[in-house]
Design a protein around this motif. Structure first.
Motif, PDB file in Angstrom:
ATOM      1  N   SER A  33       0.920  -1.292   0.112  1.00 15.05           N
ATOM      2  CA  SER A  33      -0.154   0.069  -0.026  1.00 15.05           C
ATOM      3  C   SER A  33       1.050   1.151   0.059  1.00 15.05           C
ATOM      4  CB  SER A  33      -0.759  -0.155   1.145  1.00 15.05           C
ATOM      5  OG  SER A  33      -1.823  -1.146   1.080  1.00 15.05           O
ATOM      6  N   ILE A  34       1.912   1.340   0.779  1.00 16.39           N
ATOM      7  CA  ILE A  34       2.534   2.377   0.863  1.00 16.39           C
ATOM      8  C   ILE A  34       3.535   2.736  -0.290  1.00 16.39           C
ATOM      9  CG2 ILE A  34       4.770   3.250   1.945  1.00 16.39           C
ATOM     10  CD1 ILE A  34       3.957   1.967   4.413  1.00 16.39           C
ATOM     11  N   ARG A  35       3.640   1.494  -1.059  1.00 21.28           N
ATOM     12  CA  ARG A  35       4.355   1.515  -2.439  1.00 21.28           C
ATOM     13  C   ARG A  35       3.460   2.211  -3.482  1.00 21.28           C
ATOM     14  NH1 ARG A  35       6.809  -3.282  -6.012  1.00 21.28           N
ATOM     15  NH2 ARG A  35       7.562  -2.146  -7.796  1.00 21.28           N
ATOM     16  N   LEU A  36       2.228   1.630  -3.397  1.00 22.39           N
ATOM     17  CA  LEU A  36       1.226   2.272  -4.259  1.00 22.39           C
ATOM     18  C   LEU A  36       0.911   3.865  -4.125  1.00 22.39           C
ATOM     19  CD1 LEU A  36      -1.241  -0.874  -4.738  1.00 22.39           C
ATOM     20  CD2 LEU A  36       0.486   0.385  -6.183  1.00 22.39           C
ATOM     21  N   LEU A  37       1.064   4.352  -2.879  1.00 23.75           N
ATOM     22  CA  LEU A  37       0.829   5.893  -2.591  1.00 23.75           C
ATOM     23  C   LEU A  37       1.687   6.692  -3.606  1.00 23.75           C
ATOM     24  CD1 LEU A  37       0.439   5.741   1.321  1.00 23.75           C
ATOM     25  CD2 LEU A  37      -1.197   6.081  -0.364  1.00 23.75           C
ATOM     26  N   ARG A  38       2.857   5.934  -4.006  1.00 22.50           N
ATOM     27  CA  ARG A  38       3.973   6.949  -4.723  1.00 22.50           C
ATOM     28  C   ARG A  38       3.275   6.852  -6.436  1.00 22.50           C
ATOM     29  NH1 ARG A  38       7.666   4.437  -1.266  1.00 22.50           N
ATOM     30  NH2 ARG A  38       8.255   2.861  -2.862  1.00 22.50           N
ATOM     31  N   SER A  39       2.257   6.002  -6.778  1.00 23.58           N
ATOM     32  CA  SER A  39       1.874   6.037  -7.967  1.00 23.58           C
ATOM     33  C   SER A  39       1.315   7.480  -8.518  1.00 23.58           C
ATOM     34  CB  SER A  39       0.777   4.985  -8.046  1.00 23.58           C
ATOM     35  OG  SER A  39       0.709   4.793  -9.419  1.00 23.58           O
ATOM     36  N   ALA A  40       1.718   7.562  -9.779  1.00 24.24           N
ATOM     37  CA  ALA A  40       1.060   9.008 -10.371  1.00 24.24           C
ATOM     38  C   ALA A  40      -0.438   8.658 -10.921  1.00 24.24           C
ATOM     39  CB  ALA A  40       2.106   9.273 -11.719  1.00 24.24           C
ATOM     40  N   GLU A  41      -0.820   7.425 -10.870  1.00 22.94           N
ATOM     41  CA  GLU A  41      -2.294   7.119 -11.073  1.00 22.94           C
ATOM     42  C   GLU A  41      -3.042   7.244  -9.848  1.00 22.94           C
ATOM     43  OE1 GLU A  41      -3.117   6.535 -14.343  1.00 22.94           O
ATOM     44  OE2 GLU A  41      -1.033   6.577 -15.180  1.00 22.94           O
ATOM     45  N   GLU A  42      -4.349   7.897 -10.121  1.00 22.31           N
ATOM     46  CA  GLU A  42      -5.265   8.168  -9.171  1.00 22.31           C
ATOM     47  C   GLU A  42      -5.575   6.921  -8.335  1.00 22.31           C
ATOM     48  OE1 GLU A  42      -9.249  10.321  -7.674  1.00 22.31           O
ATOM     49  OE2 GLU A  42      -8.829  10.207  -9.747  1.00 22.31           O
ATOM     50  N   PHE A  43      -6.190   5.849  -9.209  1.00 20.77           N
ATOM     51  CA  PHE A  43      -6.891   4.767  -8.659  1.00 20.77           C
ATOM     52  C   PHE A  43      -6.036   3.584  -7.918  1.00 20.77           C
ATOM     53  CE2 PHE A  43      -7.980   0.285  -9.437  1.00 20.77           C
ATOM     54  CZ  PHE A  43      -9.041   0.083  -8.521  1.00 20.77           C
ATOM     55  N   PRO A  44      -4.644   3.546  -8.170  1.00 19.10           N
ATOM     56  CA  PRO A  44      -3.695   2.655  -7.374  1.00 19.10           C
ATOM     57  C   PRO A  44      -3.654   3.205  -5.929  1.00 19.10           C
ATOM     58  CG  PRO A  44      -2.795   2.788  -9.431  1.00 19.10           C
ATOM     59  CD  PRO A  44      -3.956   3.638  -9.572  1.00 19.10           C
ATOM     60  N   ARG A  45      -3.594   4.772  -6.047  1.00 21.38           N
ATOM     61  CA  ARG A  45      -3.222   5.491  -4.710  1.00 21.38           C
ATOM     62  C   ARG A  45      -4.653   5.195  -3.798  1.00 21.38           C
ATOM     63  NH1 ARG A  45      -1.763   9.710  -7.968  1.00 21.38           N
ATOM     64  NH2 ARG A  45      -3.672  11.012  -7.246  1.00 21.38           N
ATOM     65  N   ARG A  46      -5.700   5.537  -4.589  1.00 18.54           N
ATOM     66  CA  ARG A  46      -6.995   5.368  -3.609  1.00 18.54           C
ATOM     67  C   ARG A  46      -6.908   3.997  -3.326  1.00 18.54           C
ATOM     68  NH1 ARG A  46      -9.957   9.795  -2.856  1.00 18.54           N
ATOM     69  NH2 ARG A  46      -9.194  11.576  -4.126  1.00 18.54           N
ATOM     70  N   LEU A  47      -6.633   2.690  -3.987  1.00 12.35           N
ATOM     71  CA  LEU A  47      -6.835   1.752  -3.499  1.00 12.35           C
ATOM     72  C   LEU A  47      -6.040   1.565  -2.317  1.00 12.35           C
ATOM     73  CD1 LEU A  47      -8.291  -1.145  -4.549  1.00 12.35           C
ATOM     74  CD2 LEU A  47      -6.157  -1.669  -5.560  1.00 12.35           C
ATOM     75  N   ALA A  48      -4.610   2.062  -2.388  1.00 10.48           N
ATOM     76  CA  ALA A  48      -3.786   1.829  -1.124  1.00 10.48           C
ATOM     77  C   ALA A  48      -4.235   2.643   0.015  1.00 10.48           C
ATOM     78  CB  ALA A  48      -2.573   2.372  -1.729  1.00 10.48           C
ATOM     79  N   GLN A  49      -4.862   3.598  -0.257  1.00  9.24           N
ATOM     80  CA  GLN A  49      -5.578   4.623   0.717  1.00  9.24           C
ATOM     81  C   GLN A  49      -6.493   3.627   1.532  1.00  9.24           C
ATOM     82  OE1 GLN A  49      -6.455   8.091  -1.335  1.00  9.24           O
ATOM     83  NE2 GLN A  49      -4.396   8.691  -1.438  1.00  9.24           N
ATOM     84  N   ILE A  50      -7.356   3.150   0.772  1.00  9.29           N
ATOM     85  CA  ILE A  50      -8.649   2.400   1.418  1.00  9.29           C
ATOM     86  C   ILE A  50      -8.090   1.146   2.132  1.00  9.29           C
ATOM     87  CG2 ILE A  50     -10.583   0.651   0.845  1.00  9.29           C
ATOM     88  CD1 ILE A  50     -10.920   2.717  -1.603  1.00  9.29           C
ATOM     89  N   MET A  51      -6.771   0.612   1.583  1.00 15.44           N
ATOM     90  CA  MET A  51      -6.438  -0.730   2.414  1.00 15.44           C
ATOM     91  C   MET A  51      -5.862  -0.155   3.665  1.00 15.44           C
ATOM     92  SD  MET A  51      -6.225  -3.910   2.236  1.00 15.44           S
ATOM     93  CE  MET A  51      -5.217  -5.276   2.603  1.00 15.44           C
ATOM     94  N   LEU A  52      -5.022   1.008   3.532  1.00 12.05           N
ATOM     95  CA  LEU A  52      -4.282   1.387   4.788  1.00 12.05           C
ATOM     96  C   LEU A  52      -5.241   1.659   5.932  1.00 12.05           C
ATOM     97  CD1 LEU A  52      -1.431   3.882   3.451  1.00 12.05           C
ATOM     98  CD2 LEU A  52      -1.277   1.676   4.669  1.00 12.05           C
ATOM     99  N   LEU A  53      -6.446   2.289   5.457  1.00 10.48           N
ATOM    100  CA  LEU A  53      -7.465   2.613   6.521  1.00 10.48           C
ATOM    101  C   LEU A  53      -7.919   1.262   7.200  1.00 10.48           C
ATOM    102  CD1 LEU A  53      -6.862   5.380   5.635  1.00 10.48           C
ATOM    103  CD2 LEU A  53      -9.633   5.718   5.507  1.00 10.48           C
ATOM    104  N   ALA A  54      -8.114   0.277   6.296  1.00  9.41           N
ATOM    105  CA  ALA A  54      -8.783  -1.004   6.602  1.00  9.41           C
ATOM    106  C   ALA A  54      -7.663  -1.806   7.500  1.00  9.41           C
ATOM    107  CB  ALA A  54      -9.059  -2.082   5.478  1.00  9.41           C
TER     108      ALA A  54
END
Length: 463
Positions: free
Chosen positions: A397-418
């Motif tokens: 998730s932390i790795r995907l937070l650095r993605s330039a694409e919005e969807f991978p970042r959103r997915l990572a943020q949702i997972m971090l909260l879970a």
């Protein structure tokens, strides 16, 4: 009469002839063979469908909040366990996931750590078999096997968006039902002792408020994602905001202390990751106002924590954290006394029998702590594999937070909260023992490894 006798004799002779018997046997064999072939064809068709279609994955994941509302529909008991709609759905999901794994090989590219965890948990139950241990293992397998099938579905931005909206729509039903319980239209399913008095707790007609809280731990991040999504329309954003307001009220009516902390922390983290300092300060100001206005009520709810910290309730009197400390000691003592072999491989189940030496009946208690439960059931190796799996999801998730694409970042943020919700809730309850806590954790966890991360975001680019 003689004619009838002759006819009867003729019939008996015909039925006794070898030719008739052979023909009857061949017909029976042919009929049974046709039935067997038909069964195999049906199974084969189901296997093909489960392997090629994602519709059943979408159906079960999106509509599980409604499926769980049927928890009262108990059909029979098997090996001391009640078989209800949830059990049947769990077994069906396990079977379909198994078929899909057999037909597809994409899961082989996923990390092996989850497989190791499941294999070791199964081994623990084999060495210490019990009906309760088998029940817990089946629930664990039914949810975690989504890790091998749900990734490609949820890694698609459009499909994930569709799943999120249907899931939130399904969650609206128990949220609204909580208000019906509050106004007296529907009966409460759960009550508790607060400040020496019996207090009803809204649960959305689930058996406990915790059942709804597990859903809300995923519903809040999904709603926050839609409300702040750049590609979402006005109606979708407005609907998500309405859900957040209604769900917050339903959460308050449940009087679930840990859920208050978890959801507040989830909102705080989401704003910190997506909206900047100003939004965080506004949220903290609103939260402080709510705390001040509800101080008397919150003080009553937080009394057990205050008593524990002040030393008023301790382990010896059995009242530490409303009895949870005593249960922790029971399970830790059971684990410690089980011997070196079980220290490593566990006891196969999260129950201990006969904790009262004066009680001749077999009794069992819940550990009310998932770390202790997993340690007791699957040993130190099982616990380390579980924690390392969470660490794996966290790292990805932390790795995907650095993605330039919005969807991978959103997915990572949702997972971090879970993950934050699971880690905190595990201190006082057992989210991995409940299907809801497992299904979505591993389904979204699989999507983390299936989504295309894209190039890394450059410094100063918008979140």
């Amino acid at each position: 009469m003689r004619g009838m006798a002759t006819l009867s004799t003729s019939i008996r002779q015909n039925t006794a002839t070898p030719g008739f018997a052979v023909a009857a046997r061949n017909a029976a064999v042919s009929g049974f063979g046709a039935m067997v072939v038909g069964v195999f064809e049906i199974v084969g068709a189901v296997v093909q469908w489960a392997g090629k279609s994602h519709s059943w994955i979408f159906f079960f994941l999106a509509l599980k909040p409604l499926i769980d509302l049927t928890w009262r529909w108990s059909f029979f008991r098997f090996s001391g366990q009640s078989v209800n709609t949830q059990a049947i759905v769990g077994l069906s999901v396990l079977m379909l996931n198994g078929f899909a794994v057999l037909k597809n090989e994409a899961w082989r590219r996923l990390p092996r750590r989850v497989t190791l965890m499941l294999a070791f948990a199964s081994l623990s139950v084999v060495f210490s078999p019990s009906s309760w241990g088998a029940n817990e293992l089946l629930r664990l397998l039914a949810g975690t096997t989504f890790f091998y099938t749900a990734g490609p579905l949820l890694a698609d931005a459009k499909q994930f968006d569709r799943f999120s909206k249907v899931f939130l729509l399904a969650m609206t039903v128990p949220v609204v039902l909580s208000y019906f319980q509050w106004v007296g239209v529907l009966p409460y399913e759960y009550w508790d002792w607060l400040d020496g008095e019996s207090v009803n707790r809204a649960s959305g007609t689930y058996p406990t408020p915790l059942s709804m809280s597990f859903f809300l731990y995923y519903a809040f991040p999904l709603a926050l994602s839609i409300a702040g999504g750049k590609v979402q329309g006005t109606q979708a954003k407005a609907g998500a905001l309405v859900f957040l307001v209604l769900a917050s009220g339903a959460l308050a009516l449940g009087n679930h202390r840990t859920a208050y902390i978890i959801v507040a922390l989830q909102v705080f983290m989401w704003l910190a990751m997506t909206s900047g300092r100003k939004a965080v300060l506004v949220f903290l100001a609103v939260l402080s106002l709510v705390v001040v206005l509800s101080f008397g009520w919150l003080q009553t709810l937080s009394a057990p924590i205050g008593d524990a910290l002040s030393g008023k309730d301790d382990m010896e009197n059995g009242q530490f954290l409303r009895g949870r400390g005593f249960q922790w000691l029971l399970f830790l003592n059971s684990y410690a006394s089980s011997g070196p072999f079980h220290w490593v491989i566990g006891n196969g189940a999260s129950t201990i029998a006969g904790y009262d030496p004066e009680d001749t009946e077999i009794d069992s208690v819940e550990p009310h702590n998932d770390y202790i439960r997993i340690l007791h059931a699957y040993g130190i190796v099982g616990l380390l594999l579980y924690l390392s799996t969470l660490a794996l999801f966290l790292k990805r998730s932390i790795r995907l937070l650095r993605s330039a694409e919005e969807f991978p970042r959103r997915l990572a943020q949702i997972m971090l909260l879970a993950i934050v919700a699971i880690l905190i809730q595990s201190v006082v309850m057992e989210p991995m023992r409940y299907p809801t806590g497992v299904w979505y954790l591993f389904a979204i966890g699989s999507a983390l490894f299936c989504v295309k991360a894209g190039p890394a975001r450059t410094e100063g680019s918008p979140a």
